[in-house]
Each structure stands twice: as structure tokens, then as C-alpha cells.
Design a protein around this motif. Structure first.
Motif, PDB file in Angstrom:
ATOM      1  N   SER A   2      44.273  87.411  -9.594  1.00 45.68           N
ATOM      2  CA  SER A   2      43.889  88.509  -8.801  1.00 45.68           C
ATOM      3  C   SER A   2      44.631  88.589  -7.386  1.00 45.68           C
ATOM      4  CB  SER A   2      42.313  88.217  -8.491  1.00 45.68           C
ATOM      5  OG  SER A   2      42.096  86.720  -7.757  1.00 45.68           O
ATOM      6  N   ALA A   3      44.725  89.656  -7.099  1.00 45.86           N
ATOM      7  CA  ALA A   3      45.573  89.713  -5.709  1.00 45.86           C
ATOM      8  C   ALA A   3      44.511  89.517  -4.573  1.00 45.86           C
ATOM      9  CB  ALA A   3      45.709  91.420  -5.669  1.00 45.86           C
ATOM     10  N   VAL A   4      45.033  88.986  -3.401  1.00 51.25           N
ATOM     11  CA  VAL A   4      44.483  88.725  -2.500  1.00 51.25           C
ATOM     12  C   VAL A   4      44.188  89.964  -1.573  1.00 51.25           C
ATOM     13  CG1 VAL A   4      44.842  87.673  -0.042  1.00 51.25           C
ATOM     14  CG2 VAL A   4      45.744  86.505  -2.070  1.00 51.25           C
ATOM     15  N   VAL A   5      43.014  90.067  -1.209  1.00 51.41           N
ATOM     16  CA  VAL A   5      42.546  91.337  -0.551  1.00 51.41           C
ATOM     17  C   VAL A   5      43.190  91.698   0.696  1.00 51.41           C
ATOM     18  CG1 VAL A   5      40.586  92.703   0.635  1.00 51.41           C
ATOM     19  CG2 VAL A   5      40.194  91.179  -1.495  1.00 51.41           C
ATOM     20  N   LYS A   6      43.878  92.765   1.016  1.00 53.68           N
ATOM     21  CA  LYS A   6      44.500  93.280   2.096  1.00 53.68           C
ATOM     22  C   LYS A   6      43.463  94.105   3.232  1.00 53.68           C
ATOM     23  CE  LYS A   6      48.370  94.650   0.137  1.00 53.68           C
ATOM     24  NZ  LYS A   6      49.574  95.059   0.187  1.00 53.68           N
ATOM     25  N   GLU A   7      43.255  93.497   4.274  1.00 56.26           N
ATOM     26  CA  GLU A   7      42.424  94.549   5.121  1.00 56.26           C
ATOM     27  C   GLU A   7      43.412  95.526   5.947  1.00 56.26           C
ATOM     28  OE1 GLU A   7      39.501  92.753   7.460  1.00 56.26           O
ATOM     29  OE2 GLU A   7      39.845  90.909   6.086  1.00 56.26           O
ATOM     30  N   LEU A  64      61.223  92.581  11.094  1.00 50.14           N
ATOM     31  CA  LEU A  64      60.001  92.722  11.694  1.00 50.14           C
ATOM     32  C   LEU A  64      58.812  92.878  10.914  1.00 50.14           C
ATOM     33  CD1 LEU A  64      61.117  94.578  14.887  1.00 50.14           C
ATOM     34  CD2 LEU A  64      60.596  92.029  14.477  1.00 50.14           C
ATOM     35  N   ARG A  65      59.058  93.767   9.812  1.00 49.14           N
ATOM     36  CA  ARG A  65      57.929  93.986   8.811  1.00 49.14           C
ATOM     37  C   ARG A  65      58.610  94.822   7.566  1.00 49.14           C
ATOM     38  NH1 ARG A  65      55.531  99.558   9.853  1.00 49.14           N
ATOM     39  NH2 ARG A  65      56.657 100.495  11.586  1.00 49.14           N
ATOM     40  N   ILE A  66      57.797  94.816   6.597  1.00 45.26           N
ATOM     41  CA  ILE A  66      57.991  95.339   5.287  1.00 45.26           C
ATOM     42  C   ILE A  66      56.939  96.834   5.045  1.00 45.26           C
ATOM     43  CG2 ILE A  66      58.310  95.282   2.951  1.00 45.26           C
ATOM     44  CD1 ILE A  66      59.176  92.482   3.121  1.00 45.26           C
ATOM     45  N   CYS A  67      57.493  97.802   5.148  1.00 43.94           N
ATOM     46  CA  CYS A  67      56.659  98.933   4.692  1.00 43.94           C
ATOM     47  C   CYS A  67      56.628  99.433   3.243  1.00 43.94           C
ATOM     48  CB  CYS A  67      57.363 100.052   5.697  1.00 43.94           C
ATOM     49  SG  CYS A  67      57.229 100.200   7.458  1.00 43.94           S
ATOM     50  N   GLY A  68      55.651  99.509   2.803  1.00 44.55           N
ATOM     51  CA  GLY A  68      54.922  99.827   1.429  1.00 44.55           C
ATOM     52  C   GLY A  68      54.445 100.937   1.411  1.00 44.55           C
ATOM     53  N   LYS A  69      53.572 101.182   0.313  1.00 48.58           N
ATOM     54  CA  LYS A  69      53.038 102.541   0.244  1.00 48.58           C
ATOM     55  C   LYS A  69      51.962 103.081   1.263  1.00 48.58           C
ATOM     56  CE  LYS A  69      50.052 104.978  -3.316  1.00 48.58           C
ATOM     57  NZ  LYS A  69      49.168 104.928  -4.661  1.00 48.58           N
ATOM     58  N   TYR A 147      56.193  78.661   8.884  1.00 45.03           N
ATOM     59  CA  TYR A 147      54.901  78.630   8.369  1.00 45.03           C
ATOM     60  C   TYR A 147      54.129  79.816   8.522  1.00 45.03           C
ATOM     61  CZ  TYR A 147      55.628  73.363   7.746  1.00 45.03           C
ATOM     62  OH  TYR A 147      56.030  72.209   7.659  1.00 45.03           O
ATOM     63  N   SER A 148      54.356  80.450   9.863  1.00 46.92           N
ATOM     64  CA  SER A 148      53.344  81.535  10.070  1.00 46.92           C
ATOM     65  C   SER A 148      54.058  82.705   9.218  1.00 46.92           C
ATOM     66  CB  SER A 148      53.775  81.922  11.578  1.00 46.92           C
ATOM     67  OG  SER A 148      53.228  83.216  12.005  1.00 46.92           O
ATOM     68  N   THR A 149      55.253  82.700   9.040  1.00 44.60           N
ATOM     69  CA  THR A 149      55.527  83.927   8.051  1.00 44.60           C
ATOM     70  C   THR A 149      55.132  83.740   6.671  1.00 44.60           C
ATOM     71  OG1 THR A 149      57.716  84.131   9.224  1.00 44.60           O
ATOM     72  CG2 THR A 149      57.859  84.878   7.215  1.00 44.60           C
ATOM     73  N   LEU A 150      54.953  82.504   6.172  1.00 41.33           N
ATOM     74  CA  LEU A 150      54.465  82.199   4.832  1.00 41.33           C
ATOM     75  C   LEU A 150      53.067  82.642   4.564  1.00 41.33           C
ATOM     76  CD1 LEU A 150      56.030  78.783   3.952  1.00 41.33           C
ATOM     77  CD2 LEU A 150      56.825  81.101   2.968  1.00 41.33           C
ATOM     78  N   ILE A 151      52.217  82.275   5.785  1.00 36.34           N
ATOM     79  CA  ILE A 151      50.744  82.702   5.918  1.00 36.34           C
ATOM     80  C   ILE A 151      50.675  84.192   5.766  1.00 36.34           C
ATOM     81  CG2 ILE A 151      48.874  82.699   7.310  1.00 36.34           C
ATOM     82  CD1 ILE A 151      49.763  79.766   8.559  1.00 36.34           C
ATOM     83  N   ARG A 152      51.633  84.945   6.620  1.00 36.49           N
ATOM     84  CA  ARG A 152      51.458  86.596   6.770  1.00 36.49           C
ATOM     85  C   ARG A 152      51.848  86.896   5.198  1.00 36.49           C
ATOM     86  NH1 ARG A 152      51.433  88.183  12.066  1.00 36.49           N
ATOM     87  NH2 ARG A 152      51.369  86.356  13.475  1.00 36.49           N
ATOM     88  N   MET A 153      52.746  86.127   4.563  1.00 31.67           N
ATOM     89  CA  MET A 153      53.198  86.720   3.241  1.00 31.67           C
ATOM     90  C   MET A 153      52.093  86.583   2.208  1.00 31.67           C
ATOM     91  SD  MET A 153      57.270  86.303   3.106  1.00 31.67           S
ATOM     92  CE  MET A 153      58.445  87.189   4.030  1.00 31.67           C
ATOM     93  N   THR A 154      51.186  85.520   2.515  1.00 32.37           N
ATOM     94  CA  THR A 154      50.317  85.264   1.342  1.00 32.37           C
ATOM     95  C   THR A 154      49.094  86.317   1.598  1.00 32.37           C
ATOM     96  OG1 THR A 154      48.958  83.824   2.732  1.00 32.37           O
ATOM     97  CG2 THR A 154      50.559  83.086   1.279  1.00 32.37           C
ATOM     98  N   ASN A 155      49.142  86.685   2.976  1.00 31.14           N
ATOM     99  CA  ASN A 155      47.985  88.097   3.115  1.00 31.14           C
ATOM    100  C   ASN A 155      48.311  89.187   2.765  1.00 31.14           C
ATOM    101  OD1 ASN A 155      46.203  86.305   4.417  1.00 31.14           O
ATOM    102  ND2 ASN A 155      47.145  86.629   6.365  1.00 31.14           N
ATOM    103  N   SER A 156      49.657  89.529   2.901  1.00 34.81           N
ATOM    104  CA  SER A 156      50.242  90.919   2.404  1.00 34.81           C
ATOM    105  C   SER A 156      50.739  91.030   1.055  1.00 34.81           C
ATOM    106  CB  SER A 156      51.440  91.245   3.040  1.00 34.81           C
ATOM    107  OG  SER A 156      51.199  91.328   4.573  1.00 34.81           O
ATOM    108  N   TYR A 157      51.133  89.615   0.522  1.00 32.98           N
ATOM    109  CA  TYR A 157      51.789  90.027  -0.989  1.00 32.98           C
ATOM    110  C   TYR A 157      51.307  88.792  -2.079  1.00 32.98           C
ATOM    111  CZ  TYR A 157      54.886  93.572   1.168  1.00 32.98           C
ATOM    112  OH  TYR A 157      55.459  94.471   1.774  1.00 32.98           O
ATOM    113  N   TYR A 228      45.770  91.676  10.972  1.00 26.42           N
ATOM    114  CA  TYR A 228      46.945  91.548  12.007  1.00 26.42           C
ATOM    115  C   TYR A 228      47.748  90.499  11.603  1.00 26.42           C
ATOM    116  CZ  TYR A 228      43.291  94.022  14.879  1.00 26.42           C
ATOM    117  OH  TYR A 228      42.608  94.987  15.464  1.00 26.42           O
ATOM    118  N   CYS A 229      47.366  89.713  10.646  1.00 22.93           N
ATOM    119  CA  CYS A 229      48.103  88.434  10.171  1.00 22.93           C
ATOM    120  C   CYS A 229      48.716  88.828   9.007  1.00 22.93           C
ATOM    121  CB  CYS A 229      47.382  87.238  10.044  1.00 22.93           C
ATOM    122  SG  CYS A 229      48.150  85.759   9.675  1.00 22.93           S
ATOM    123  N   SER A 230      49.653  89.896   8.960  1.00 19.58           N
ATOM    124  CA  SER A 230      50.462  90.091   7.601  1.00 19.58           C
ATOM    125  C   SER A 230      51.675  90.669   8.021  1.00 19.58           C
ATOM    126  CB  SER A 230      49.677  91.631   7.382  1.00 19.58           C
ATOM    127  OG  SER A 230      49.961  92.685   8.280  1.00 19.58           O
TER     128      SER A 230
END
Length: 232
Positions: A2-7, A64-69, A147-157, A228-230
């Protein structure tokens, strides 16, 4: 799985699409725009992924970020005189993109109070994301930045699997280092430490985080809202 919910909080995309001048396909590893170019358009990503980055004074790339749909890029040039793009946008995977003339969009924002409010809210969220990212990069050092980047990536992807969270985005160690503002060698070393401690594992260029709370504890995570943490 299941995908992690993204707000997320997004502008009403339909209101932007009717302003579009053109629609095109961005091919992988090409640039939509590059830092220093004259800025005449803003872009909405309809599909695919686009990386926003900055080249530092010593020649390193800071992602800085990855843009998607339905994400927007090139927005920092709005309401400025003789604007130039401050960042670069590189296509990570083939993307369908629409371009909106900067002058047309500015005129519409002045005339459409609903769009203006939504755009203001979106920009506020975007700036808060950027501020928290730079806070982590500056205060937590190389290890904390990763560590922060990995946390943000779990929230986004992140995709929840039996033994952890799969970051469903293939990344080279250099690409990951670019998000942390560190060298590939430092990133390799820290990743190997995390693998040795079984905090993460890597399969086919995708990272599985087995102990997310460990990463949070190590950087004193403030449990910011996921919006904010994405990495987006």
C-alpha cells in the motif's frame, strides 16, 4: 503493498490548464529550463518526473525537489522585472508538460481572486517545505542531511511492504548525494553504515527503510506534517 498517504495542497489545476499556450513532451535528461535563462513561462507537469536543482558556487549540484503529476515549476519568476530562472528543471523520466505564459498568468491572478488565493496558499506551503529542508541540511550535518532526505522520500514515494517502506524511486548514490548537498563518497559511506546496521537495504537501485523511527530519532525529528516533510 500500500502506498504511504501523501498530504498535498494544490492549486485547482483546471484553472491553470485553460491558460496554457502549448503542450509538449519533455524527454528524459533534457532541460525544460536552466538557471540564468530568460524566464517567460511557468510549467505544469501532467505526467512523468522533473528534478529542480541549483548549481552551487563550487560546481556541485543541489537537488531541491522532484515534481510529479500536477506539480508546478518555474513559479519563482512571477511578478519580477526582466526575470531569469533561478533554478534548473531536468526531466528524470519522459514527461507531458504544459507551458503558461508568465504575463498571461500574472494577469489572470490579478483578475481571479479565487486563483490568487489558491496560488498564495500553494506558494506558502512550497516555501515552508524549502525552509524545513534547508534547516535540516544546515543543522544536522552530512549524516543528518541524508537521514532527513530518506525520511522525506518515504513520505513522497514510500510504499509500505512487509519489512519496511520501499522508496519507489530508483536513485543512484550520486543523485541521492545531490539531494543532501554532500559528495557521493560521503553518501556511500553513510549508506553502507545504515545497511550494516540493517536500518536500510537496497535492491535494484531502490532503498527499503526498515527502521524509519531510528532515522527520526537520530535527527530529532519534529514530526512535521507530511505536506512539509516531502521531496516534492
Amino acid at each position: 503493498m500500500s502506498a504511504v498517504v501523501k498530504e498535498t495542497h494544490s492549486i485547482e489545476i483546471k484553472e491553470l490548464l485553460h491558460l496554457a499556450d502549448r503542450r509538449f513532451i519533455g524527454e528524459k535528461n533534457t532541460f525544460i529550463f536552466q538557471e540564468g535563462m530568460e524566464a517567460e513561462e511557468m510549467y505544469v507537469i501532467l505526467s512523468g518526473k522533473v528534478q529542480i536543482s541549483k548549481i552551487t558556487s563550487d560546481g556541485r549540484e543541489l537537488s531541491l525537489r522532484i515534481c510529479g503529476k500536477n506539480d508546478i515549476c518555474g513559479e519563482l519568476t512571477l511578478f519580477t522585472h526582466s526575470p531569469k530562472y533561478l533554478l534548473s528543471a531536468r526531466v528524470l523520466e519522459d514527461a507531458e508538460i504544459v507551458a503558461i505564459n508568465k504575463d498571461v498568468l500574472e494577469k489572470e491572478i490579478f483578475q481571479n481572486s479565487s486563483l490568487a488565493l489558491e496560488f498564495l496558499k500553494w506558494m506558502s506551503d512550497h516555501f515552508r517545505k524549502t525552509q524545513t529542508k534547508f534547516r535540516d541540511l544546515v543543522l544536522n550535518g552530512k549524516k543528518g542531511a541524508l537521514y532527513s532526505t530518506l525520511i522525506r522520500m518515504t513520505n513522497s514515494y514510500g510504499v509500505e511492504i512487509q519489512n519496511g517502506i520501499l522508496i519507489d524511486l530508483p536513485l543512484t548514490n550520486q543523485e541521492l548525494a545531490n539531494f543532501c548537498g554532500t559528495s557521493r563518497e560521503s553518501t556511500n559511506r553513510i549508506l553502507n553504515e545504515l545497511k550494516k546496521e540493517q536500518i536500510i537495504s537496497i535492491k535494484k537501485s531502490k532503498i527499503i527503510v526498515h527502521h524509519l523511527q531510528y532515522l527520526r530519532d537520530e535527527i530529532g525529528c519534529e514530526n512535521c506534517p507530511k505536506v512539509y516533510c516531502s521531496i516534492e
